[in-house]
Write a protein that holds these residues in place. Structure first.
Motif, PDB file in Angstrom:
ATOM      1  N   CYS A 284      -4.181   5.432   2.241  1.00 17.26           N
ATOM      2  CA  CYS A 284      -4.048   4.042   1.815  1.00 17.26           C
ATOM      3  C   CYS A 284      -3.248   3.237   2.838  1.00 17.26           C
ATOM      4  O   CYS A 284      -2.022   3.366   2.936  1.00 17.26           O
TER       5      CYS A 284
ATOM      6  N   ASN B 186       0.804  -1.224   0.000  1.00 13.57           N
ATOM      7  CA  ASN B 186       0.000   0.000   0.000  1.00 13.57           C
ATOM      8  C   ASN B 186       0.840   1.279   0.000  1.00 13.57           C
ATOM      9  O   ASN B 186       0.443   2.295   0.576  1.00 13.57           O
TER      10      ASN B 186
ATOM     11  N   PHE C  34      -8.292   1.574   1.982  1.00 11.66           N
ATOM     12  CA  PHE C  34      -8.420   3.000   2.282  1.00 11.66           C
ATOM     13  C   PHE C  34      -9.305   3.274   3.507  1.00 11.66           C
ATOM     14  O   PHE C  34     -10.312   2.610   3.740  1.00 11.66           O
TER      15      PHE C  34
ATOM     16  N   LEU D 245      -5.165   9.071  -1.203  1.00 11.51           N
ATOM     17  CA  LEU D 245      -5.813   8.572  -2.414  1.00 11.51           C
ATOM     18  C   LEU D 245      -5.373   9.379  -3.625  1.00 11.51           C
ATOM     19  O   LEU D 245      -5.102   8.828  -4.694  1.00 11.51           O
TER      20      LEU D 245
ATOM     21  N   GLY E  26      -5.695  -1.359  -3.415  1.00  8.56           N
ATOM     22  CA  GLY E  26      -5.272  -0.687  -2.197  1.00  8.56           C
ATOM     23  C   GLY E  26      -6.418  -0.571  -1.214  1.00  8.56           C
ATOM     24  O   GLY E  26      -7.589  -0.632  -1.591  1.00  8.56           O
TER      25      GLY E  26
END
Length: 256
Positions: free
Chosen positions: A51, A21, A41, A96, A39
């Motif tokens: 992430c 990540n 989140f 992100l 990934g």
């Protein structure tokens, strides 16, 4: 008979070699010909999406900080790369936006929502609008049915996949009932696909049943070359792996 090549999804990036990540893991994944990265989140205390897989930083760093009660500036001070060696020292938890910025053209992101709060989706929609994110570039995936339902409310145009865990195939009883249990759960939510743990209950008939429901079929935990070839021939739409190049080469060799 022509066999379609499934999309290769890099699980938390190329996590066999790089810290999961992180930007280095995602960049290596694309270098290894992954089509999508995957990934995890969460939403921070100051309304930023970051992430990281777990709800705190203890597994990936020397510190334990809870993500949802911390601000981005606090989280950015944490080194999440050093445990994978000096080459990755200084890697930080990406936002992100940072992840989206490094995705090449015609590639994409399996965006797993770990944060089980509706306000996550409100912020997610804002970021998608700000960054002009393409529908083809994103799959929203989650174990949480309430998040999948809410995604259809806030981001109805994006594909959503419901994830099913390994426990659906744990032990002989679960293996015999896995398909039935999965289909029953799917009756409670509208989604565009499923993400299934790679196991023996997945066969051609089950995949055909899911596709008759107009569902994409993604299989995760695919680390074995022969298993990847088998799942490709069964008609899987995508395979999620920690080692994208290995699985890519296996599929290319196995279906020629």
């Amino acid at each position: 008979m022509k066999v379609n090549t499934p999309i290769i999804v890099a699980h938390r990036g190329a996590s066999y070699i790089a810290p999961e990540n992180t930007i280095p893991a995602f960049k290596i994944a694309f270098e290894e010909k992954a089509d999508f990265i995957e990934g995890d989140f969460w939403l921070t205390n100051d309304n930023e999406i970051v992430c990281i897989h777990d709800s705190d930083t203890s597994r990936v760093s020397e510190q334990k900080i809870k993500v949802t009660s911390s601000n981005l500036s606090e989280l950015k001070k944490i080194d999440v790369g050093i445990r994978k060696g000096g080459r990755f020292a200084g890697a930080t938890i990406p936002t992100l936006q940072e992840v989206l910025q490094i995705i090449p053209g015609k590639k994409g992101l399996h965006l797993e929502i770990k944060d089980n709060r509706e306000k996550f989706l409100i912020r997610l929609k804002e970021i998608f609008i700000e960054m002009n994110v393409s529908l083809q570039d994103i799959r929203i995936i989650s174990f949480h049915r309430n998040i999948i339902r809410a995604s259809k409310k806030y981001l109805p145009e994006f594909k959503t996949y419901l994830i099913f865990g390994w426990y659906f195939s744990k032990g002989n009883v679960f293996k015999s009932l896995a398909c039935k249990l999965i289909l029953r759960k799917l009756n409670t939510v509208i989604c565009d696909g499923v993400v299934l743990y790679s196991d023996s209950y997945i066969d051609e008939n089950f995949i055909k049943t899911l596709k008759k429901k107009n569902l994409d079929v993604c299989i995760y935990n695919v680390e074995d070359a022969q298993k990847a070839i088998e799942l490709t021939k069964l008609g899987s739409d995508s395979l999620t792996t920690n080692s994208p190049l290995l699985i890519r080469k296996a599929i290319q060799t196995g279906i020629e």
